[in-house]
Write a protein that holds these residues in place. Structure first.
Motif, mmCIF file in Angstrom:
data_model
loop_
_atom_site.group_PDB
_atom_site.id
_atom_site.type_symbol
_atom_site.label_atom_id
_atom_site.label_comp_id
_atom_site.label_asym_id
_atom_site.label_seq_id
_atom_site.Cartn_x
_atom_site.Cartn_y
_atom_site.Cartn_z
ATOM 1 N N GLU A 73 0.841 -1.210 0.000
ATOM 2 C CA GLU A 73 0.000 0.000 0.000
ATOM 3 C C GLU A 73 0.869 1.249 0.000
ATOM 4 O O GLU A 73 0.573 2.215 -0.690
ATOM 5 C CB GLU A 73 -0.988 -0.025 1.173
ATOM 6 N N GLU A 74 1.956 1.219 0.748
ATOM 7 C CA GLU A 74 2.835 2.382 0.822
ATOM 8 C C GLU A 74 3.586 2.597 -0.500
ATOM 9 O O GLU A 74 3.631 3.697 -1.024
ATOM 10 C CB GLU A 74 3.834 2.184 1.977
ATOM 11 N N PHE A 75 4.152 1.527 -1.032
ATOM 12 C CA PHE A 75 5.002 1.652 -2.221
ATOM 13 C C PHE A 75 4.179 1.753 -3.501
ATOM 14 O O PHE A 75 4.412 2.616 -4.331
ATOM 15 C CB PHE A 75 5.941 0.443 -2.364
ATOM 16 N N ALA A 76 3.250 0.822 -3.684
ATOM 17 C CA ALA A 76 2.575 0.688 -4.983
ATOM 18 C C ALA A 76 1.163 1.252 -4.979
ATOM 19 O O ALA A 76 0.517 1.302 -6.036
ATOM 20 C CB ALA A 76 2.561 -0.777 -5.410
ATOM 21 N N ARG A 77 0.699 1.684 -3.808
ATOM 22 C CA ARG A 77 -0.639 2.283 -3.670
ATOM 23 C C ARG A 77 -1.733 1.370 -4.248
ATOM 24 O O ARG A 77 -2.674 1.843 -4.897
ATOM 25 C CB ARG A 77 -0.711 3.680 -4.330
ATOM 26 N N ILE A 78 -1.604 0.092 -4.024
ATOM 27 C CA ILE A 78 -2.660 -0.855 -4.411
ATOM 28 C C ILE A 78 -3.329 -1.315 -3.112
ATOM 29 O O ILE A 78 -2.626 -1.714 -2.173
ATOM 30 C CB ILE A 78 -2.089 -2.096 -5.151
ATOM 31 N N PRO A 79 -4.663 -1.249 -3.045
ATOM 32 C CA PRO A 79 -5.328 -1.711 -1.819
ATOM 33 C C PRO A 79 -5.064 -3.203 -1.590
ATOM 34 O O PRO A 79 -5.125 -3.996 -2.534
ATOM 35 C CB PRO A 79 -6.820 -1.491 -2.094
ATOM 36 N N VAL A 80 -4.782 -3.543 -0.365
ATOM 37 C CA VAL A 80 -4.464 -4.941 -0.038
ATOM 38 C C VAL A 80 -5.346 -5.419 1.103
ATOM 39 O O VAL A 80 -5.600 -4.681 2.057
ATOM 40 C CB VAL A 80 -2.974 -5.080 0.379
ATOM 41 N N GLU A 81 -5.825 -6.646 0.989
ATOM 42 C CA GLU A 81 -6.505 -7.287 2.115
ATOM 43 C C GLU A 81 -5.783 -8.581 2.416
ATOM 44 O O GLU A 81 -5.423 -9.313 1.501
ATOM 45 C CB GLU A 81 -7.962 -7.587 1.753
ATOM 46 N N VAL A 82 -5.584 -8.843 3.686
ATOM 47 C CA VAL A 82 -4.876 -10.062 4.091
ATOM 48 C C VAL A 82 -5.851 -10.926 4.863
ATOM 49 O O VAL A 82 -6.526 -10.436 5.770
ATOM 50 C CB VAL A 82 -3.670 -9.736 5.005
ATOM 51 N N GLU A 83 -5.927 -12.174 4.487
ATOM 52 C CA GLU A 83 -6.897 -13.019 5.166
ATOM 53 C C GLU A 83 -6.339 -14.399 5.462
ATOM 54 O O GLU A 83 -5.549 -14.953 4.701
ATOM 55 C CB GLU A 83 -8.146 -13.147 4.273
ATOM 56 N N TYR A 84 -6.795 -14.948 6.584
ATOM 57 C CA TYR A 84 -6.468 -16.346 6.881
ATOM 58 C C TYR A 84 -7.132 -17.197 5.800
ATOM 59 O O TYR A 84 -8.336 -17.043 5.532
ATOM 60 C CB TYR A 84 -7.054 -16.760 8.224
ATOM 61 N N ALA A 85 -6.384 -18.111 5.234
ATOM 62 C CA ALA A 85 -6.925 -18.974 4.178
ATOM 63 C C ALA A 85 -8.161 -19.727 4.660
ATOM 64 O O ALA A 85 -9.129 -19.900 3.923
ATOM 65 C CB ALA A 85 -5.848 -19.950 3.716
ATOM 66 N N SER A 86 -8.141 -20.133 5.927
ATOM 67 C CA SER A 86 -9.254 -20.929 6.471
ATOM 68 C C SER A 86 -10.546 -20.106 6.539
ATOM 69 O O SER A 86 -11.638 -20.648 6.351
ATOM 70 C CB SER A 86 -8.894 -21.434 7.861
ATOM 71 N N GLU A 87 -10.431 -18.811 6.820
ATOM 72 C CA GLU A 87 -11.619 -17.956 6.870
ATOM 73 C C GLU A 87 -12.096 -17.647 5.452
ATOM 74 O O GLU A 87 -13.276 -17.732 5.139
ATOM 75 C CB GLU A 87 -11.300 -16.649 7.608
ATOM 76 N N PHE A 88 -11.163 -17.314 4.611
ATOM 77 C CA PHE A 88 -11.457 -16.950 3.228
ATOM 78 C C PHE A 88 -12.274 -18.041 2.531
ATOM 79 O O PHE A 88 -13.306 -17.784 1.926
ATOM 80 C CB PHE A 88 -10.123 -16.719 2.515
ATOM 81 N N ARG A 89 -11.816 -19.264 2.667
ATOM 82 C CA ARG A 89 -12.426 -20.335 1.878
ATOM 83 C C ARG A 89 -13.828 -20.696 2.331
ATOM 84 O O ARG A 89 -14.616 -21.251 1.573
ATOM 85 C CB ARG A 89 -11.536 -21.586 1.899
ATOM 86 N N TYR A 90 -14.155 -20.408 3.579
ATOM 87 C CA TYR A 90 -15.455 -20.844 4.085
ATOM 88 C C TYR A 90 -16.479 -19.723 4.207
ATOM 89 O O TYR A 90 -17.565 -19.924 4.713
ATOM 90 C CB TYR A 90 -15.303 -21.508 5.460
ATOM 91 N N ARG A 91 -16.146 -18.492 3.763
ATOM 92 C CA ARG A 91 -17.093 -17.412 4.059
ATOM 93 C C ARG A 91 -17.713 -16.776 2.808
ATOM 94 O O ARG A 91 -18.215 -15.681 2.882
ATOM 95 C CB ARG A 91 -16.424 -16.343 4.911
ATOM 96 N N ASN A 92 -17.689 -17.469 1.693
ATOM 97 C CA ASN A 92 -18.270 -16.935 0.461
ATOM 98 C C ASN A 92 -17.718 -15.548 0.138
ATOM 99 O O ASN A 92 -18.460 -14.567 0.039
ATOM 100 C CB ASN A 92 -19.805 -16.911 0.597
ATOM 101 N N PRO A 93 -16.405 -15.431 0.003
ATOM 102 C CA PRO A 93 -15.786 -14.111 -0.197
ATOM 103 C C PRO A 93 -16.101 -13.537 -1.581
ATOM 104 O O PRO A 93 -16.417 -14.271 -2.513
ATOM 105 C CB PRO A 93 -14.291 -14.413 -0.085
ATOM 106 N N ILE A 94 -15.993 -12.211 -1.672
ATOM 107 C CA ILE A 94 -16.178 -11.556 -2.974
ATOM 108 C C ILE A 94 -14.836 -11.594 -3.698
ATOM 109 O O ILE A 94 -13.842 -11.053 -3.214
ATOM 110 C CB ILE A 94 -16.657 -10.097 -2.791
ATOM 111 N N ILE A 95 -14.825 -12.266 -4.820
ATOM 112 C CA ILE A 95 -13.590 -12.368 -5.611
ATOM 113 C C ILE A 95 -13.931 -11.910 -7.021
ATOM 114 O O ILE A 95 -14.903 -12.399 -7.609
ATOM 115 C CB ILE A 95 -13.062 -13.816 -5.652
ATOM 116 N N ARG A 96 -13.155 -10.977 -7.534
ATOM 117 C CA ARG A 96 -13.435 -10.465 -8.877
ATOM 118 C C ARG A 96 -12.286 -10.823 -9.817
ATOM 119 O O ARG A 96 -11.152 -10.998 -9.370
ATOM 120 C CB ARG A 96 -13.614 -8.952 -8.835
ATOM 121 N N PRO A 97 -12.597 -10.895 -11.111
ATOM 122 C CA PRO A 97 -11.532 -11.217 -12.076
ATOM 123 C C PRO A 97 -10.415 -10.173 -12.067
ATOM 124 O O PRO A 97 -9.308 -10.451 -12.520
ATOM 125 C CB PRO A 97 -12.255 -11.213 -13.422
#
Ligand code: M6R
Length: 366
Positions: A73-97
């Protein structure tokens, strides 16, 4: 096989100067002002067009992801989200192409991370892997990637994998910053040079070993410990706490230093060791006041400071000095004494350092 060290963990801690160099070899060209990573160059447009980067990982790799969030975020100014893989996979996350997913895994075999990758791919995201084990399941399942080149990590407690993951992710962030024009040229060159100096500074940070051992002897019987850090060093606090709990079985928690007053400060008394990562960096004055708050409640303060520090030194019960570097690269140095402290405490408690109870090197079950 342990190269003269008592444990693989200690050997791997000491390998960090050389494996960090291996990780950036052929990629970092400080003199020419270039970063060359095939996996990034081949997919540069995908990264540049990304609306956001999702980082998925578990354990220590997740902590490396948190450091990367701040750096990207500091260097490249791209928004980043960090998630535990175990939470991500089971919570119907929003994933875009238009999402780029970065999966971080030392072993490349972690079941939850692997499943999260498959899910992200199904939903059309581009998935980039940061693995240590060549040919591992995750390295095969991802669209592209970059290896960490840390060499085999045998100790269950991850050490050199963590610092080499941060190294790879920093290289990527710098390359993207250059391509996006989000960092000026002189800063870019300065970071490249600073990064090249990191291995020798890590070697210097390893010279704190005896101090760490002395401090370990004082706190080895503590039932609890707190780890505090701010900014880039908040994830280092989490990692310090994880390292202590997994090999010494001491209950430890990591917090952003400013969160103390929202609850955990109630735990402070003369029996509580508080490990504070307080290098000379942005918001140094804030961490000094956090230290004062703990001191006035009689907490024991063990601070990781920049060489030559006087302010924190005047307040702390113990200090461990590390070389100066830029804020964003400081986790590569502040981590080192915390690894050594955990190691010595575990040895003094006669714990099985390389194979702690209840833990496996790679978690291939859910
Ligand atoms: O192989 P991975 O990086 O995917 O492993 C993730 C975690 O299982 C791992 O980092 C674990 O937390 C370590 N024992 C930490 O020292």
């Amino acid at each position: 096989e342990k190269g003269g060290y008592d444990h693989f963990m200690l050997k791997e801690i000491y390998e960090q100067p050389s494996v960090i160099k291996d990780t950036y070899r052929g990629r970092l060209h400080a003199n020419e002002g270039l970063i060359k990573m095939a996996g990034i160059e081949d997919n540069l447009q995908k990264f540049l067009n990304a609306d956001r980067i999702l980082i998925i990982a578990c354990g220590t790799s997740w902590h490396a992801g948190l450091v990367a969030e701040y750096i990207f975020e500091e260097f490249a100014r791209i928004p980043v989200e960090v998630e535990y893989a175990s939470e991500f996979r089971y919570r119907n996350p929003i994933i875009r192409p238009t999402d780029v997913v970065i999966a971080i895994s030392q072993s490349g075999e972690t079941a939850d991370t692997l499943a999260a990758i498959k899910l992200a791919k199904e939903q059309g995201a581009f998935v980039f892997g940061v693995c240590n084990v060549v040919g591992s399941s995750i390295s095969r399942e991802t669209h592209a990637g970059a290896y960490t080149h840390a060499g085999p990590e045998i100790g269950v407690a991850s050490t050199k994998a963590f610092t080499t993951q941060i190294t790879v992710l920093t290289l990527i962030a710098l390359r993207l910053a250059q391509a996006k024009g989000t960092m000026n040229n002189s800063d870019f060159h300065r970071y490249l040079q600073e990064l090249e100096l990191i291995p020798e500074k890590v070697a210097e940070a390893l010279e704190t070993n005896l101090v760490a051992q002395t401090i370990a002897a004082v706190y080895k019987d503590a039932p609890n410990a707190l780890y505090l850090g701010r900014g880039y060093n908040f994830p280092v606090a989490l990692e310090g706490a994880l390292k202590l709990k997994e090999i010494s079985y001491i209950h430890a928690e990591g917090y952003p230093a400013a969160e103390m007053k929202h609850g955990p400060i109630a735990l402070i008394d003369e029996h509580m060791p508080v490990f504070i990562i307080a290098p000379q960096q942005e918001h140094y004055d804030k961490i000094v006041s956090n230290i004062q708050e703990i001191k006035s409640r009689s907490g024991k303060i063990i601070a990781v400071v920049t060489k030559g520090d006087t302010q924190v030194k005047a307040l702390a019960d113990h200090v461990i000095e590390i070389p100066a570097t830029s804020d964003a690269l400081s986790p590569l140095l502040t981590t080192i004494p915390l690894q050594l402290l955990s190691y010595h405490i575990a040895v003094m408690r006669e714990c099985n350092v390389d194979q702690p109870r209840n833990l496996a090197k790679s978690v291939t079950v859910e």
